[in-house]
Design a protein around this motif. Structure first.
Motif, PDB file in Angstrom:
ATOM      1  N   VAL A 269       4.366  -0.519  -0.473  1.00 33.12           N
ATOM      2  CA  VAL A 269       3.405  -0.344   0.627  1.00 33.12           C
ATOM      3  C   VAL A 269       3.659  -1.460   1.633  1.00 33.12           C
ATOM      4  O   VAL A 269       3.232  -2.593   1.453  1.00 33.12           O
ATOM      5  CB  VAL A 269       1.949  -0.385   0.100  1.00 33.12           C
TER       6      VAL A 269
ATOM      7  N   LYS B  65       3.394   9.769  -2.930  1.00 31.71           N
ATOM      8  CA  LYS B  65       3.064   8.553  -3.698  1.00 31.71           C
ATOM      9  C   LYS B  65       4.274   8.007  -4.453  1.00 31.71           C
ATOM     10  O   LYS B  65       4.461   6.799  -4.538  1.00 31.71           O
ATOM     11  CB  LYS B  65       1.952   8.869  -4.707  1.00 31.71           C
TER      12      LYS B  65
ATOM     13  N   LEU C 298       6.443   6.351  -1.985  1.00 30.71           N
ATOM     14  CA  LEU C 298       5.775   5.138  -1.509  1.00 30.71           C
ATOM     15  C   LEU C 298       5.889   4.018  -2.539  1.00 30.71           C
ATOM     16  O   LEU C 298       6.125   2.868  -2.187  1.00 30.71           O
ATOM     17  CB  LEU C 298       4.301   5.446  -1.191  1.00 30.71           C
ATOM     18  N   SER C 299       5.756   4.372  -3.819  1.00 31.77           N
ATOM     19  CA  SER C 299       5.860   3.321  -4.835  1.00 31.77           C
ATOM     20  C   SER C 299       7.289   2.818  -4.946  1.00 31.77           C
ATOM     21  O   SER C 299       7.525   1.658  -5.268  1.00 31.77           O
ATOM     22  CB  SER C 299       5.299   3.779  -6.180  1.00 31.77           C
TER      23      SER C 299
ATOM     24  N   GLU D 169      -2.916   1.010  -3.679  1.00 32.64           N
ATOM     25  CA  GLU D 169      -3.461  -0.258  -3.190  1.00 32.64           C
ATOM     26  C   GLU D 169      -4.230   0.033  -1.895  1.00 32.64           C
ATOM     27  O   GLU D 169      -3.677   0.653  -0.984  1.00 32.64           O
ATOM     28  CB  GLU D 169      -2.320  -1.227  -2.881  1.00 32.64           C
TER      29      GLU D 169
ATOM     30  N   ILE E 148       0.208   6.870   4.400  1.00 29.71           N
ATOM     31  CA  ILE E 148       0.271   5.709   3.504  1.00 29.71           C
ATOM     32  C   ILE E 148      -1.149   5.210   3.239  1.00 29.71           C
ATOM     33  O   ILE E 148      -1.546   4.971   2.103  1.00 29.71           O
ATOM     34  CB  ILE E 148       1.144   4.581   4.111  1.00 29.71           C
TER      35      ILE E 148
ATOM     36  N   SER F 232      -2.233   5.562  -0.644  1.00 25.57           N
ATOM     37  CA  SER F 232      -1.791   4.357  -1.339  1.00 25.57           C
ATOM     38  C   SER F 232      -2.771   3.968  -2.451  1.00 25.57           C
ATOM     39  O   SER F 232      -3.986   3.968  -2.248  1.00 25.57           O
ATOM     40  CB  SER F 232      -1.675   3.222  -0.318  1.00 25.57           C
TER      41      SER F 232
ATOM     42  N   CYS G  43      -5.369   0.203   1.672  1.00 24.25           N
ATOM     43  CA  CYS G  43      -4.552  -0.089   2.846  1.00 24.25           C
ATOM     44  C   CYS G  43      -5.196   0.580   4.060  1.00 24.25           C
ATOM     45  O   CYS G  43      -5.669   1.707   3.973  1.00 24.25           O
ATOM     46  CB  CYS G  43      -3.147   0.460   2.589  1.00 24.25           C
TER      47      CYS G  43
ATOM     48  N   SER H 257       8.322   0.432   5.267  1.00 27.21           N
ATOM     49  CA  SER H 257       8.518   1.715   4.571  1.00 27.21           C
ATOM     50  C   SER H 257       8.218   2.912   5.467  1.00 27.21           C
ATOM     51  O   SER H 257       8.614   4.037   5.155  1.00 27.21           O
ATOM     52  CB  SER H 257       7.595   1.783   3.344  1.00 27.21           C
TER      53      SER H 257
END
Ligand SMILES: [Zn+2]
Length: 299
Positions: free
Chosen positions: A167, A159, A162-163, A196, A190, A194, A198, A171
């Protein structure tokens, strides 16, 4: 598909201590995988990826990894009186070998848990008496994949990266390289972790067929019970050659478009980013769709 010998599948090797449904078993196996990750982080003093199967091995009684020609198999777990040996298919890509080995470590974790899976599939059982056994075997394989993802791409660490990257379809390659996993594994991870909502979609062409189209092969993303709160499925499981998304298959640049997704109560148009990977007959397209992203001009 991996196979394990002489481990949790052996009826004499375990006495079930409790009976769990798949959801409960998933929570438990993730917990065990996280404990293993934590032990590794403490031992090596940092949480920098990659997290490789070789590093987990001594913590889980795995004596060695052997690369061998396993034909169709990805990997096997062999149990000896003094520990495990994992054989892995030498012909597969290193990133796939990592996942296969982590999957087998998942079998070792599952074996320790000594749980009996309770699969509720009454209707199916009526037509096929073998169905519960098959469903249980498949469920075990899924649980080992869940463990493998948590070992190689620990949620909290993944995470953070990923941040940092964002996203986005761009990536995926970065994350796959950093965590030494396949493009597909990184894309699905992801969608799983995520913040968010997704959805990750895998599109494949079918070699040998005349139709020039891509078929939906796998969907990973928010389920009804997860953060996204809704089970989004693409309305069309086929991408025709003239569509914008098909350009991702033809060229290397990422493609942005909209696609219709079915929800419980209707249909919603979601922004989608797609990119093609691989070459020739093994080429495929990964799409990421964003249920809460609102954009008119960009897509
Ligand atoms: Zn397996």
């Amino acid at each position: 598909m991996s196979t394990n010998y002489l481990t949790s599948d052996s009826p004499t090797s375990q006495v079930p201590s409790s009976s769990l449904n798949l959801e409960q078993a998933t929570i438990l196996i993730i917990e065990r995988a996280r404990q293993l990750v934590n032990r590794l982080v403490v031992q090596r003093g940092h949480e920098k990826p990659p997290f490789l199967p070789e590093e987990f091995a001594p913590l889980q009684g795995i004596k060695k990894f052997v690369k061998a020609d396993l034909g169709e198999l990805s990997a096997v777990l062999l149990r000896f009186h003094d520990g495990y040996v994992i054989k892995v298919n030498e012909k597969h890509q290193p990133s796939r070998q990592n996942f296969s080995c982590a999957h087998e470590i998942g079998h070792a974790l599952l074996s320790e848990l000594k749980i009996e899976l309770c699969i509720e599939d009454v209707e199916f059982r009526t037509f096929n008496p073998q169905a519960p056994a098959i469903a249980r075997a498949r469920a075990k394989e899924r649980l080992c994949n869940v463990a493998a993802a948590e070992l190689l791409m620990p949620e909290m660490v993944f995470k953070k990266y990923l941040s940092d990257f964002g996203v986005s379809i761009n990536s995926i390659e970065w994350l796959a390289n950093i965590f030494r996993v396949s493009i597909r594994a990184a894309a699905f991870r992801i969608a799983e972790v995520s913040a968010e909502p997704c959805i990750a979609l895998l599109w494949l062409s079918r070699p040998g067929t005349k139709s020039k189209a891509l078929h939906l092969s796998r969907r990973v993303g928010p389920g009804k019970k997860s953060r996204g709160g809704a089970n989004y499925m693409p309305v069309h499981a086929l991408i025709k050659r003239k569509s914008t998304l098909y350009k991702a298959y033809q060229y290397d640049n990422p493609v942005k478009c909209h696609k219709l997704f079915r929800l419980d109560a209707g249909v919603k148009r979601l922004p989608v980013e797609s990119k093609g990977f691989g070459y020739g007959e093994t080429r495929y397209v990964i799409s990421l769709a964003f249920p809460t992203r609102w954009s008119k001009a960009k897509y």
